[in-house]
Design an enzyme around this catalytic site. Sequence first.
Site, PDB file in Angstrom:
ATOM      1  N   SER A  56      12.414  32.929  13.481  1.00 48.07           N
ATOM      2  CA  SER A  56      13.402  32.141  12.746  1.00 48.07           C
ATOM      3  C   SER A  56      12.695  31.194  11.796  1.00 48.07           C
ATOM      4  O   SER A  56      11.472  31.131  11.771  1.00 48.07           O
ATOM      5  CB  SER A  56      14.274  31.360  13.726  1.00 48.07           C
ATOM      6  OG  SER A  56      13.497  30.311  14.288  1.00 48.07           O
ATOM      7  N   LYS A  57      13.506  30.436  11.079  1.00 43.38           N
ATOM      8  CA  LYS A  57      12.973  29.455  10.123  1.00 43.38           C
ATOM      9  C   LYS A  57      12.012  28.481  10.792  1.00 43.38           C
ATOM     10  O   LYS A  57      11.048  28.027  10.200  1.00 43.38           O
ATOM     11  CB  LYS A  57      14.126  28.642   9.545  1.00 43.38           C
ATOM     12  CG  LYS A  57      14.783  29.345   8.402  1.00 43.38           C
ATOM     13  CD  LYS A  57      15.669  28.374   7.636  1.00 43.38           C
ATOM     14  CE  LYS A  57      16.498  29.163   6.658  1.00 43.38           C
ATOM     15  NZ  LYS A  57      17.910  28.908   6.756  1.00 43.38           N
ATOM     16  N   ARG A  58      12.345  28.175  12.014  1.00 46.62           N
ATOM     17  CA  ARG A  58      11.547  27.253  12.812  1.00 46.62           C
ATOM     18  C   ARG A  58      10.065  27.676  12.836  1.00 46.62           C
ATOM     19  O   ARG A  58       9.167  26.864  12.956  1.00 46.62           O
ATOM     20  CB  ARG A  58      12.155  27.300  14.207  1.00 46.62           C
ATOM     21  CG  ARG A  58      11.623  26.409  15.240  1.00 46.62           C
ATOM     22  CD  ARG A  58      12.689  26.335  16.371  1.00 46.62           C
ATOM     23  NE  ARG A  58      12.883  27.635  17.023  1.00 46.62           N
ATOM     24  CZ  ARG A  58      12.014  28.174  17.860  1.00 46.62           C
ATOM     25  NH1 ARG A  58      10.911  27.555  18.153  1.00 46.62           N
ATOM     26  NH2 ARG A  58      12.260  29.345  18.408  1.00 46.62           N
TER      27      ARG A  58
END
Length: 462
Positions: free
Chosen positions: A236-238
């Site tokens: 994910s973006k994380r």
Amino acid sequence: MVVTRFPPSPTGHLHLGGARTALFNWLFARHNKGKFILRFEDTDKERSKKEYVDSIIEALKWLGLDWDEGPYFQSERLEIYNSYAKKLFEEGKAYYCECCKEVLEKKKKEMLEKGLKPKYDGTCRNKNLGPGEGRALRIKVPEIKEIVFEDLLRGKIVFPAEEIDDFIIVRSDGTPTYHFAVVIDDITMGITHVIRGDDHISNTPKQLLIYEALGAYPPEFAHIPMVLGPDGARLSKRHGAKSISEYREAGFLPKALINYLARLGWGYGDQEYFTVEELIEKFDLRDVNLSPARFDQDKLLAINAYWIRNSDNKYLLENLKSFFKAYDLRNFSEEYLLSAIETVKTRSKTLLEMAEMMEFYLVEEVKYDLDSAKKFLVPEIKPLLQKIIEDLKDLPFDEKKLEEYFRNLAEKSGIKLKNIAQAVRIALTGKMVSPGLFEIMKVLGKERVKKRLEKALKFIES
Ligand code: GLU
């Protein structure tokens, strides 16, 4: 003929995981000289947006993943789904259900409380209801023990049928559910191979029941492992992963991304770098790795740097143009730009870095990094700069000869070569770090070198 598809839901931008799914389908189609179809699964009206359709299309085009048919839009195919729904109903393979939401919710809750898996209890199965307001269409799941299919990567997969209830295929508002639309699309588009994330494995038995009810042959399925972040959670973006368009803006080459995406879960011996042509030639589903691939930002950068180093300068120039919006490139000859690129391509990991490093080639006047300028553009260097300007006319602009010339100058003047070179470097580029000084001089040419040295003299004087 092999026919594959990429069916994104336009509810967000194209990300690495989706792009990899698209790539595997595209490579498989191209390898087999088949067809690749693009279709938007946009039946979720609330979350589907035109801007995402546009951005997904742009990202696919930029990556070079061209499609032979489509884009199709599920929202424009409702009549097709309805005609198949009608057929299933008329053949007694689907039935209308009038159970209202509240009752269904209540029953679901009761089952959960008893520790059971919630399932539709078949209240309307034998009521012989026709279509009507508020009625959904459910598939009549046959009395079987299990549903079995051969996954191309995982072999035989068996699902106990008892887990599957008479699920809804057309909602009471007349829209098809995901399972129904996908199957009808895959049938009518002649899809032979469904290559998708393994988060869809559990959807497959339901979809197979729809094929069965329609008397249609299902396609082959290959469920590929998800892409994970370095910590093992779904990417994910994380984890610093960006959308494809963000990678583009950050200075990644499309062929580097393609190379990297292909290597995310697929391999060919220990070969690391592949051109698109090589990938098409070598791609085989059998070489897809069954353990999930992990995203590795450093590796992506290394692959990008490799393709920057090893690409044709013209290709780099094409891809650099969007980073040069502040300059009017028409002021420069193609030859000039290409030779400027040559001096920075081995020093850059991204096009963005490359563009920044090339700035001094494109500006009329360089801006000095003030601290460095004060340190090196000093009075004792002034006569040397003057001498260089005088000598310029007869100086051969050849790297070896320039080096000789500068060595000589250092010897005769007693000033360290390093200090002369740094002063000239700052005069020409404004910075302490740049490509090789003699390479730069050669590219800039005598006119520009002269002007910039004269400006340096003025700086010293002031
Ligand atoms: N629209 C689905 C998704 O984006 C694709 C489902 C499929 O490949 O069958 O996950």
